[in-house]
Design a protein around this motif. Structure first.
Motif, PDB file in Angstrom:
ATOM      1  N   ALA A  33       0.569  -1.092   0.155  1.00 14.51           N
ATOM      2  CA  ALA A  33      -0.270  -0.006  -0.220  1.00 14.51           C
ATOM      3  C   ALA A  33       0.615   1.026  -0.457  1.00 14.51           C
ATOM      4  N   ARG A  34       2.409   1.304  -0.003  1.00 15.51           N
ATOM      5  CA  ARG A  34       3.015   2.000   0.443  1.00 15.51           C
ATOM      6  C   ARG A  34       3.221   3.206   1.078  1.00 15.51           C
ATOM      7  N   LEU A  35       2.891   2.434   2.636  1.00 14.22           N
ATOM      8  CA  LEU A  35       2.459   2.932   3.428  1.00 14.22           C
ATOM      9  C   LEU A  35       3.598   2.772   4.805  1.00 14.22           C
ATOM     10  N   PRO A  36       4.188   4.049   5.981  1.00 12.96           N
ATOM     11  CA  PRO A  36       4.818   3.237   6.582  1.00 12.96           C
ATOM     12  C   PRO A  36       4.471   2.560   7.320  1.00 12.96           C
ATOM     13  N   LEU A  37       5.586   1.363   7.886  1.00 10.86           N
ATOM     14  CA  LEU A  37       4.998   0.431   8.736  1.00 10.86           C
ATOM     15  C   LEU A  37       4.200   0.408   9.669  1.00 10.86           C
ATOM     16  N   THR A  38       5.254   2.212  10.564  1.00 13.60           N
ATOM     17  CA  THR A  38       4.163   2.322  11.261  1.00 13.60           C
ATOM     18  C   THR A  38       3.118   2.191  11.635  1.00 13.60           C
ATOM     19  N   ILE A  39       2.313   2.105  10.209  1.00 14.72           N
ATOM     20  CA  ILE A  39       0.583   1.821  10.326  1.00 14.72           C
ATOM     21  C   ILE A  39      -0.346   1.108  11.067  1.00 14.72           C
ATOM     22  N   ILE A  40       1.215  -0.006  11.236  1.00 13.16           N
ATOM     23  CA  ILE A  40       0.624  -1.408  11.843  1.00 13.16           C
ATOM     24  C   ILE A  40       0.291  -1.116  13.294  1.00 13.16           C
ATOM     25  N   THR A  41       0.646  -0.450  14.011  1.00  9.89           N
ATOM     26  CA  THR A  41       0.699   0.059  15.242  1.00  9.89           C
ATOM     27  C   THR A  41       0.121   1.547  15.609  1.00  9.89           C
ATOM     28  N   GLU A  42      -0.877   1.729  14.823  1.00  7.30           N
ATOM     29  CA  GLU A  42      -0.964   3.204  14.651  1.00  7.30           C
ATOM     30  C   GLU A  42      -3.407   2.473  14.856  1.00  7.30           C
ATOM     31  N   PRO A  43      -3.312   3.863  16.214  1.00  6.00           N
ATOM     32  CA  PRO A  43      -5.028   3.149  16.639  1.00  6.00           C
ATOM     33  C   PRO A  43      -5.536   3.975  15.126  1.00  6.00           C
ATOM     34  N   GLU A  44      -5.447   4.714  14.662  1.00  5.50           N
ATOM     35  CA  GLU A  44      -6.140   5.291  13.950  1.00  5.50           C
ATOM     36  C   GLU A  44      -5.511   5.461  12.240  1.00  5.50           C
ATOM     37  N   VAL A  45      -5.808   5.606  11.209  1.00  7.72           N
ATOM     38  CA  VAL A  45      -6.070   5.963  10.139  1.00  7.72           C
ATOM     39  C   VAL A  45      -7.009   6.572   9.227  1.00  7.72           C
ATOM     40  N   THR A  46      -6.182   7.484   8.325  1.00  5.04           N
ATOM     41  CA  THR A  46      -7.175   8.340   7.325  1.00  5.04           C
ATOM     42  C   THR A  46      -7.552   7.596   6.437  1.00  5.04           C
ATOM     43  N   THR A  47      -9.127   8.095   5.958  1.00  4.50           N
ATOM     44  CA  THR A  47      -9.837   7.075   4.676  1.00  4.50           C
ATOM     45  C   THR A  47      -8.728   7.006   3.917  1.00  4.50           C
ATOM     46  N   ALA A  48      -7.586   7.461   3.338  1.00  8.61           N
ATOM     47  CA  ALA A  48      -6.807   7.376   2.378  1.00  8.61           C
ATOM     48  C   ALA A  48      -6.099   5.961   2.414  1.00  8.61           C
ATOM     49  N   GLN A  49      -5.472   5.983   3.606  1.00 12.50           N
ATOM     50  CA  GLN A  49      -4.878   5.189   3.897  1.00 12.50           C
ATOM     51  C   GLN A  49      -5.721   3.344   4.538  1.00 12.50           C
ATOM     52  N   TYR A  50      -6.792   3.777   4.650  1.00 11.97           N
ATOM     53  CA  TYR A  50      -7.278   2.471   5.042  1.00 11.97           C
ATOM     54  C   TYR A  50      -8.144   2.173   3.586  1.00 11.97           C
ATOM     55  N   SER A  51      -8.225   2.170   2.627  1.00 13.69           N
ATOM     56  CA  SER A  51      -9.255   2.184   1.655  1.00 13.69           C
ATOM     57  C   SER A  51      -7.366   1.816   0.880  1.00 13.69           C
ATOM     58  N   ALA A  52      -6.047   2.767   0.925  1.00 14.65           N
ATOM     59  CA  ALA A  52      -4.747   2.058   0.475  1.00 14.65           C
ATOM     60  C   ALA A  52      -4.726   0.276   1.207  1.00 14.65           C
ATOM     61  N   ILE A  53      -4.823   0.241   2.199  1.00 19.16           N
ATOM     62  CA  ILE A  53      -4.038  -1.266   2.948  1.00 19.16           C
ATOM     63  C   ILE A  53      -5.790  -2.197   2.233  1.00 19.16           C
ATOM     64  N   TRP A  54      -7.038  -2.106   2.530  1.00 13.73           N
ATOM     65  CA  TRP A  54      -7.708  -2.805   1.522  1.00 13.73           C
ATOM     66  C   TRP A  54      -8.019  -2.883   0.140  1.00 13.73           C
ATOM     67  N   GLN A  55      -7.424  -1.988  -0.545  1.00  7.41           N
ATOM     68  CA  GLN A  55      -6.614  -2.202  -2.063  1.00  7.41           C
ATOM     69  C   GLN A  55      -5.255  -2.612  -2.286  1.00  7.41           C
TER      70      GLN A  55
END
Length: 344
Positions: A33-55
């Motif tokens: 998803a081209r997101l930083p690995l720290t996203i795995i421990t984040e309790p919240e994400v943005t809508t764009a990041q959320y969509s990128a994760i699922w895609q």
């Protein structure tokens, strides 16, 4: 207006565990998803990041339909957040669906519109802040979970009357076998139609005592969210979402908030801040987040927060942290400048 503009999505503690259950590592999803690995421990994400994760998850699995069915049927109830857990202990299927629609407001970007008419119950899935649908994987999974809710709650293999998707969903035959009904692709909306008679079916998992505990807490959270966050918070999150496409301007942000730029300036002034201050804060916060991902070089970080060249980012970061990006990264993550490259 305040509640529907939110761009923060809370991830339940079991979110990544559910994905790992299908033998796909969380770090692989984040990288794809081209997101930083720290996203795995984040309790919240943005809508764009959320969509990128699922895609990204859908891309890694291969067939969207297969991923939807596997995750819907294998996701363990214990991993559900309280907003979903409460629905599994409702009195009947109708009560569960209404609770789901209500508490879905606490976890955008989706929202549910339920309509009962004649012998049908239609549930239409809508998307916040966009005229377009979300990632096919997320759309399909959301509707699959609604049927799965009825199956697990009643203990019966319920089927749908029909289901419609606005996008391609992979193996349609597999989806028809799962939902037990025809599946239409390229529809005008994403909609699940149930047999209305099934809504009266009691839940074997009904737990009145647990609902008495969960309901007041969830209702309070919903009321607090409806009161809305400050304009400054909303502006900053919109800015963060827009940084990779360049420097966002106040006119574009004001349009998204459905107000004039003068009104937005006045509202920000009343909160003792300005658009430029929020832009700086957003870039500063995002730069720290991206620098935590050692797979990104300094040039990429500069681009991701809206700088056209490294030198401009270098000067800005010196003002924020009193050090160069490379030195800051080396100090905080114990790596040498040579191993991570970059400027300064």
């Amino acid at each position: 207006m305040k509640s529907h503009i939110t761009d923060r999505i809370k991830l339940s503690p079991g979110f990544w565990a559910g994905l790992r259950h299908l033998m796909i590592a969380d770090y692989e999803v984040a990288r794809h998803a081209r997101l930083p690995l720290t996203i795995i421990t984040e309790p919240e994400v943005t809508t764009a990041q959320y969509s990128a994760i699922w895609q990204a998850y859908s891309d890694l699995v291969g067939d969207t339909a297969k991923a939807i069915i596997n995750l819907a049927t294998s996701y363990e109830t214990m991993h559900y957040p309280p907003t979903v857990l409460a629905t599994y202990h409702a009195r009947d299927y109708r009560d569960a669906l209404n609770r789901m629609a209500r508490y879905k407001q606490l976890c955008p970007p989706e929202r549910l519109q339920i309509t009962e008419e004649a012998d049908c119950c239609t549930i239409e899935l809508e998307w916040h802040n966009s005229e377009q649908s979300g990632p096919p994987m997320l759309v399909g999974l959301t509707l699959a979970f609604l049927l799965e809710l009825g199956r697990r709650g009643t203990g019966q293999l319920l089927t749908a009357r029909n289901i419609e998707f606005s996008q391609s969903m992979g193996d349609v035959k597999a989806l028809e076998a799962y939902f037990g009904c025809p599946v239409r692709i390229d529809a005008t909306c994403n909609r699940l139609t149930l047999h209305r008679r099934d809504l009266d079916r009691s839940f074997v998992s009904y737990n009145e005592e647990l609902l008495e505990i969960l309901t007041p807490v969830l209702d309070q959270s919903l009321n607090e969210q409806k009161q809305g966050r400050s304009i400054a918070e909303m502006v900053k999150w919109i800015i963060k979402r827009s940084l990779t496409s360049g420097r966002p301007d106040i006119q574009a942000v004001a349009r998204e908030l459905r107000m004039s730029d003068r009104t937005l300036q006045r509202r920000l002034s009343s909160e003792n801040t300005s658009f430029n201050n929020l832009l700086t804060e957003a870039r500063h916060e995002q730069s720290r987040e991206y620098l935590a991902d050692l797979s990104l070089d300094i040039k990429e970080v500069a681009f991701l927060i809206g700088y056209e060249d490294q030198n401009s980012f270098y000067r800005a970061f010196r003002n924020w942290e009193g050090d160069t990006p490379s030195n800051w990264r080396a100090e905080h993550f114990g790596v040498s400048n040579k191993s991570i490259g970059g400027i300064g």
